[in-house]
Design an enzyme around this catalytic site. Structure first.
Site, PDB file in Angstrom:
ATOM      1  CB  CYS A  74      -5.479  -2.031   6.786  1.00  0.00           C
ATOM      2  SG  CYS A  74      -4.539  -3.415   6.133  1.00  0.00           S
TER       3      CYS A  74
ATOM      4  CG  HIS B 187     -21.564  -5.010  12.927  1.00  0.00           C
ATOM      5  ND1 HIS B 187     -22.852  -5.454  13.108  1.00  0.00           N
ATOM      6  CD2 HIS B 187     -21.180  -5.444  11.697  1.00  0.00           C
ATOM      7  CE1 HIS B 187     -23.243  -6.139  12.046  1.00  0.00           C
ATOM      8  NE2 HIS B 187     -22.243  -6.139  11.169  1.00  0.00           N
TER       9      HIS B 187
ATOM     10  CB  THR C  69      -0.918   0.000   1.231  1.00  0.00           C
ATOM     11  OG1 THR C  69      -1.720  -1.187   1.207  1.00  0.00           O
ATOM     12  CG2 THR C  69      -1.831   1.223   1.226  1.00  0.00           C
TER      13      THR C  69
ATOM     14  N   GLY D  12      -8.999  -0.813  14.642  1.00  0.00           N
ATOM     15  CA  GLY D  12      -7.552  -0.887  14.811  1.00  0.00           C
ATOM     16  C   GLY D  12      -6.967  -1.688  13.675  1.00  0.00           C
TER      17      GLY D  12
ATOM     18  CG  ASN E 276      -8.390   0.024   3.951  1.00  0.00           C
ATOM     19  OD1 ASN E 276      -9.295  -0.800   3.840  1.00  0.00           O
ATOM     20  ND2 ASN E 276      -7.119  -0.313   3.915  1.00  0.00           N
TER      21      ASN E 276
ATOM     22  NE  ARG F 182     -12.811  -9.928   4.689  1.00  0.00           N
ATOM     23  CZ  ARG F 182     -13.956 -10.601   4.780  1.00  0.00           C
ATOM     24  NH1 ARG F 182     -14.939 -10.129   5.531  1.00  0.00           N
ATOM     25  NH2 ARG F 182     -14.115 -11.747   4.138  1.00  0.00           N
TER      26      ARG F 182
ATOM     27  N   GLY G 242     -18.441  -0.942  18.422  1.00  0.00           N
ATOM     28  CA  GLY G 242     -17.460  -1.694  19.197  1.00  0.00           C
ATOM     29  C   GLY G 242     -16.509  -0.760  19.915  1.00  0.00           C
TER      30      GLY G 242
ATOM     31  NE  ARG H  12       0.612  -4.949  12.247  1.00  0.00           N
ATOM     32  CZ  ARG H  12       0.888  -5.335  10.991  1.00  0.00           C
ATOM     33  NH1 ARG H  12       1.759  -4.647  10.277  1.00  0.00           N
ATOM     34  NH2 ARG H  12       0.287  -6.383  10.481  1.00  0.00           N
TER      35      ARG H  12
END
Length: 431
Positions: free
Chosen positions: A254, A245, A121, A251, A202, A148, A247, A317
């Protein structure tokens, strides 16, 4: 045609192993000697379901692992670049590994033309710079990945789209032919468009997750069921339910990195972006909301289930746990934490900032029930299936206190209440 893949990290190893599965012959280049030794033994150096089996199936047959660039490209007509591009303090990706590899390729210029595929990337404009740096005899193609963690093998063979960015039509066809047999739309563009597709995708996911968390926070304040609200929103085909969703905040390797890089790119071009910085602030704010659900932590024993940024991986990460656990310790709590795959990586990440080992007050345990036994409260940060399967009555029996903060909404509020637990989910005060 033999193919070289540079970089045996998450993307590189997945790409190499899956290309072998499609019938290609691949030489996997990696400079880390310890990682090479593990790969040659058939050991995947990270947790990814199915990767060990795929690696062992092709190792020594269609897949070889080498530390030599000359060996990797000796017969290859294409090299797929999957080296790391970690973020710098400014948000700009660190491209040093990429430029070193390209410089080495230029020096070792093969006799036959070589297609150089950038799957790493990179900011818009990088492929164009790469072509200028390599010169004649090389054709640079952008082919961003959309894997993913936890479902990488499935995602490789069932992508939503295959993006190929090039200025050479023959090189673009050569890269598209790699995926022959995979049923997915092919998007053929120029370099900058392909690079921006990756970043914009992203960034949009980050916005969508932040939106879901803010709607859930408002639903909590109104006493409404935030999950029902978001379900109703997601049923609109123009919106869709994926990534709606709530949460503890996003994190991983990416979304945070790519959002920061896109903002850096915009600043360099003097383009003002308002929505994306707001999404990043909202994500950080979500971790504060989760902490606030726990009530004062000083002197209390808090059990934490989940340290990876999501289930199905050992990657920590930018994991919410890396912010929330130290905050609990700073408040004076004692934290006992469990994760089925990420304990080692979490310990290494925290210990990196310590003079000696883990921070005081933190213990990483091997069993989730050991973490909650005698704890004042349970905090769930990762949606591992084994946590969702835990019977509420057994959770209540193991806890000394009665508070469960379920930042992943794994449990049924009514069942938790029936077991005598004070249950707090994200956006679920209306349940």
């Amino acid at each position: 045609m033999p193919i070289a893949v540079a970089g045996a990290g998450y993307v590189g190893l997945t790409t190499a192993a899956c290309l072998c599965e499609l019938g290609h012959e691949v030489a996997l280049l990696e400079i880390d000697g310890e990682r090479v030794a593990r790969l040659r033994r058939g050991e995947c150096p990270f947790y990814e379901p199915g990767m060990d089996r795929l690696l062992r199936r092709h190792l020594g047959r269609s897949l070889t692992v080498t530390t030599s660039l000359d060996e990797a490209i000796r017969r290859a007509g294409m090299i797929i670049v999957c080296v790391g591009t970690p973020p710098s303090s400014s948000g700009a990706p660190d491209l040093q590994a990429l430029w070193r590899l390209l410089d080495d390729l230029r020096v070792r210029r093969p006799a036959e033309p070589l297609t150089v595929v950038l799957k790493s990337t990179v900011p818009p404009g990088t492929n164009r710079r790469a072509q200028g740096r390599l010169g004649a005899g090389f054709a640079v193609v952008s082919n961003p990945e959309f894997l993913r963690e936890g479902t990488a093998i499935h995602d490789f063979f069932h992508p939503d789209r295959i993006v190929v960015g090039a200025e050479s039509a023959p090189a673009a066809r050569q890269v598209a032919d790699l995926y022959r047999g995979i049923d997915a739309p092919l998007v053929t563009t120029g370099w900058e468009e392909a690079e921006l597709i990756k970043y914009a995708s992203n960034a949009f996911l980050a916005v969508k997750l932040s939106f879901a968390n803010e709607v859930a926070a408002l639903a909590d304040a109104l006493g409404a069921d935030g999950l029902a609200v978001l379900k109703g929103v997601g049923l609109d085909r123009r919106i869709g339910g994926h990534f709606l969703h709530p949460g503890p905040g996003y994190g991983g390797s990416c979304l945070p990195k790519d959002l920061a890089a896109l903002l850096w790119t915009a600043r360099r071009r003097r383009v003002r972006l308002d929505l994306l910085p707001a999404a990043r602030r909202a994500n950080l704010r979500q971790r504060e909301r989760v902490l606030a659900m726990l009530e004062p932590a000083a002197g209390r024993r808090i059990a934490v289930w989940g340290l990876a940024f999501k289930a199905g991986t050992d990657d920590v990460r930018e994991s919410p746990a890396l912010a929330i656990v130290p905050a609990l310790l700073a408040q004076g709590a004692r934290v006992l934490a469990h994760d089925p795959q990420a304990r080692g990586n979490f310990a290494a990440a925290l210990a990196a900032g310590q003079a000696q080992g883990l921070p005081a007050g933190l213990e990483l345990v091997d069993d989730p029930w050991e973490a909650i036994r005698g704890a004042d409260a349970l905090l769930v940060l990762t949606e591992w299936p084994e946590y969702a399967a835990a019977p509420p009555e057994e959770i209540r029996s193991a806890l000394a206190g009665d508070l469960v903060v379920d930042a992943r909404n794994l449990f049924d509020p009514a069942s938790m209440a029936a077991a005598g637990l004070r249950y707090r989910g994200v956006g679920r005060r209306g349940r």
